[in-house]
Enzyme design. Structure first.
Site, PDB file in Angstrom:
ATOM      1  N   ARG A  38       0.818  -1.222   0.000  1.00 42.19           N
ATOM      2  CA  ARG A  38       0.000   0.000   0.000  1.00 42.19           C
ATOM      3  C   ARG A  38       0.847   1.266   0.000  1.00 42.19           C
ATOM      4  O   ARG A  38       0.449   2.280  -0.587  1.00 42.19           O
ATOM      5  CB  ARG A  38      -0.960  -0.017   1.189  1.00 42.19           C
ATOM      6  CG  ARG A  38      -2.071  -1.007   0.953  1.00 42.19           C
ATOM      7  CD  ARG A  38      -2.925  -1.258   2.163  1.00 42.19           C
ATOM      8  NE  ARG A  38      -4.072  -2.073   1.781  1.00 42.19           N
ATOM      9  CZ  ARG A  38      -4.881  -2.676   2.633  1.00 42.19           C
ATOM     10  NH1 ARG A  38      -4.673  -2.568   3.936  1.00 42.19           N
ATOM     11  NH2 ARG A  38      -5.891  -3.385   2.200  1.00 42.19           N
ATOM     12  N   LYS A 199     -18.133 -19.448  -1.032  1.00 37.86           N
ATOM     13  CA  LYS A 199     -19.598 -19.449  -0.930  1.00 37.86           C
ATOM     14  C   LYS A 199     -20.303 -18.587  -1.946  1.00 37.86           C
ATOM     15  O   LYS A 199     -19.870 -17.494  -2.267  1.00 37.86           O
ATOM     16  CB  LYS A 199     -19.976 -18.934   0.464  1.00 37.86           C
ATOM     17  CG  LYS A 199     -19.600 -19.885   1.568  1.00 37.86           C
ATOM     18  CD  LYS A 199     -20.068 -19.303   2.879  1.00 37.86           C
ATOM     19  CE  LYS A 199     -19.894 -20.301   4.009  1.00 37.86           C
ATOM     20  NZ  LYS A 199     -20.245 -19.666   5.287  1.00 37.86           N
ATOM     21  N   GLY A 357      -8.897 -10.762  -1.929  1.00 42.98           N
ATOM     22  CA  GLY A 357      -7.795 -11.127  -1.037  1.00 42.98           C
ATOM     23  C   GLY A 357      -7.188 -12.479  -1.366  1.00 42.98           C
ATOM     24  O   GLY A 357      -5.976 -12.612  -1.597  1.00 42.98           O
ATOM     25  N   GLY A 380     -12.847  -4.992  -0.551  1.00 39.74           N
ATOM     26  CA  GLY A 380     -14.268  -4.627  -0.539  1.00 39.74           C
ATOM     27  C   GLY A 380     -14.668  -3.722  -1.691  1.00 39.74           C
ATOM     28  O   GLY A 380     -15.714  -3.915  -2.310  1.00 39.74           O
TER      29      GLY A 380
HETATM   30  P1  ADP Z   1     -11.509 -13.808  -2.485  1.00 42.96           P
HETATM   31  O1  ADP Z   1     -10.890 -13.484  -1.137  1.00 42.96           O
HETATM   32  O2  ADP Z   1     -10.473 -13.773  -3.566  1.00 42.96           O
HETATM   33  O3  ADP Z   1     -12.701 -12.962  -2.793  1.00 42.96           O
HETATM   34  P2  ADP Z   1     -13.049 -15.996  -1.403  1.00 42.96           P
HETATM   35  O4  ADP Z   1     -12.765 -15.498  -0.031  1.00 42.96           O
HETATM   36  O5  ADP Z   1     -14.421 -15.863  -1.921  1.00 42.96           O
HETATM   37  O6  ADP Z   1     -11.999 -15.345  -2.445  1.00 42.96           O
HETATM   38  O7  ADP Z   1     -12.732 -17.555  -1.497  1.00 42.96           O
HETATM   39  C1  ADP Z   1     -11.505 -18.118  -1.188  1.00 42.96           C
HETATM   40  C2  ADP Z   1     -11.652 -19.409  -0.424  1.00 42.96           C
HETATM   41  O8  ADP Z   1     -12.472 -20.353  -1.082  1.00 42.96           O
HETATM   42  C3  ADP Z   1     -10.306 -20.080  -0.253  1.00 42.96           C
HETATM   43  O9  ADP Z   1      -9.994 -20.104   1.121  1.00 42.96           O
HETATM   44  C4  ADP Z   1     -10.505 -21.478  -0.817  1.00 42.96           C
HETATM   45  O10 ADP Z   1      -9.864 -22.479  -0.056  1.00 42.96           O
HETATM   46  C5  ADP Z   1     -12.003 -21.638  -0.750  1.00 42.96           C
HETATM   47  N1  ADP Z   1     -12.475 -22.666  -1.689  1.00 42.96           N
HETATM   48  C6  ADP Z   1     -12.351 -22.683  -3.020  1.00 42.96           C
HETATM   49  N2  ADP Z   1     -12.863 -23.810  -3.548  1.00 42.96           N
HETATM   50  C7  ADP Z   1     -13.339 -24.561  -2.520  1.00 42.96           C
HETATM   51  C8  ADP Z   1     -13.997 -25.824  -2.418  1.00 42.96           C
HETATM   52  N3  ADP Z   1     -14.256 -26.563  -3.498  1.00 42.96           N
HETATM   53  N4  ADP Z   1     -14.337 -26.247  -1.188  1.00 42.96           N
HETATM   54  C9  ADP Z   1     -14.054 -25.497  -0.106  1.00 42.96           C
HETATM   55  N5  ADP Z   1     -13.451 -24.300  -0.136  1.00 42.96           N
HETATM   56  C10 ADP Z   1     -13.093 -23.826  -1.325  1.00 42.96           C
END
Ligand code: ADP
Ligand code: MG
Length: 399
Positions: A38, A199, A357, A380
């Protein structure tokens, strides 16, 4: 794209006071800054303004002091790290307005830089209190916003100030807005979006917005399981939000009507336990997942098919890993698809923008972050932009 002024639009600012909102919300451990990303992001703006002879006053928040002075969240703690990155001395001012700031401005010479105290020590910051903003604006001649990561919040120093002083986008903000515009605002078609992560619930608005914007929506990660379940696939023990299958079906229908092709994994990597290289690891068709298995990654043939989709596209926007990439070998799909995107970008056939992230961590893990056209570290604000929302800090800059 909303039109905004940049530092190139500044006239002679010698001796003028620039109030510059930056992101100095730095990760710290044992009193030391652990990641300088940053700081580095704000340097071009600081250097540019200093070279133009402005007196540069940096405004930023640090942690969540909730309107109180909290000594462990004083921006005095980051002055040393910013000085080191900038290569020159910086004055620290323990206020954001009033006589102490006025006196400091009197001492500063053209080209000097000062960091003012954590804006969130005052309740007026998060309330976007006009009186608070007015008091800060008092000493400034113009305002520069270089903190895209805080632009989804309408706070006094991210939004309010832009209405009180001539307002400009800093270099980092400008780069971010130009990259985001190239990815979704005004992209070269066809456009693909990769959305993954744990999710569906955390990215519903992203998915709903994207189906109306992109030609190909590639869904991976845990959220793909909810979509598969919506299509009647038995996903066994996989992470799956069964209560959201109705919503997932609606998103698929909307996509269909909008002419957006949704790509769900047809082949997956599964295991009975969630561990590194588990003995029960296997690759199978999505219709062959056993009741005691969970889907942890997209299968290799399915990834190849997705790579072929990317080869037909000119623009890619990516948020969320394709699998549980922190645990081997469930990083394989994310790494393979990231490498394809990076290679296509290097060849000049794809504009690739990624953010989030875990996504940034995954692309670093794949060793391709530098090859993407743009990587947003804004968190965010990046997600809200992917949801198609207008960010108040950006809207206030529009001229
Ligand atoms: P970002 O931070 O880039 O927006 P998210 O926080 O939405 O991404 O998602 C990242 C998480 O999703 C990771 O910790 C990863 O382990 C988890 N993940 C991805 N695929 C699966 C899966 N099939 N089952 C469980 N967790 C998963
Ligand atoms: Mg995350």
């Amino acid at each position: 794209m909303t039109a905004f002024k940049t530092l190139d639009d500044l006239g002679d600012v010698t001796g003028k006071v620039a109030l510059v909102r930056v992101d100095l919300n730095l990760p710290m451990k044992d009193g030391l800054v652990t990641d300088e990303t940053r700081i580095r992001a704000s340097l071009p703006t600081i250097v540019d303004l200093a070279a133009k002879g402005a007196k540069v006053l940096l405004l930023a928040h640090f942690g969540r002091p909730k309107g109180e002075r909290v000594s462990t969240m004083s921006l005095s703690l980051v002055v040393g790290a910013v000085e080191k990155a900038l290569g020159k001395e910086i004055m620290f001012v323990p206020e954001v307005s009033g006589p102490v700031v006025e006196q400091s401005v009197g001492i500063l010479r053209p080209g000097d830089v000062a960091i003012l105290e954590n804006t969130r020590f005052w309740k007026g910051e998060e309330k976007n209190d006009p009186e608070f903003a007015k008091a800060i604006a008092e000493v400034g001649d113009f305002y520069v916003n270089d903190a895209f990561s805080a632009a989804h919040r309408a706070h006094a120093t991210t939004e309010g100030l832009a209405h009180l002083l001539p307002a400009y986008a800093g270099r980092s903000m400008q780069a971010e807005l130009e990259a985001l515009d190239a990815a979704l605002g005004n992209p070269e078609k066809p456009v693909a979006a990769v959305v993954g992560g744990a999710k569906v619930s955390s990215k519903l608005d992203v998915l709903k917005h994207l189906v109306g914007q992109v030609d190909h929506l590639i869904i991976g990660g845990g959220m793909a399981n909810t979509f598969l379940a919506a299509k009647g696939v038995d996903v066994g023990k996989s992470l799956c939000e069964h209560d959201l299958t109705g919503t997932a079906s609606e998103i698929l229908e909307t996509a269909d009507k909008a002419g957006c092709t949704v790509h769900l994994p047809y082949e997956v990597v599964v295991s009975k336990e969630f561990a590194a290289n588990p003995p029960s690891l296997r690759t199978c068709n999505v219709h062959e997942v056993a009741a005691d298995e969970m889907i942890l990654d997209v299968g290799p043939s399915a990834v190849e098919a997705l790579a072929d989709v990317l080869k037909t596209c000119r623009t890619l926007v990516w948020n969320g890993p394709m699998g549980a990439f922190e645990t081997e070998p469930f990083d394989a799909a994310t790494v393979a698809l990231a490498k394809t995107a990076a290679a296509l970008t290097s060849e000049g056939s794809l504009t690739s923008v990624a953010g989030g992230g875990d996504t940034v961590a995954a692309l670093n893990h794949a060793g391709v972050a530098a090859d993407f056209s743009y990587i947003s570290t804004a968190g965010g604000a990046f997600l809200e932009w992917m949801e198609g929302k207008e960010l108040p800090g950006v809207a206030a800059l529009s001229s």
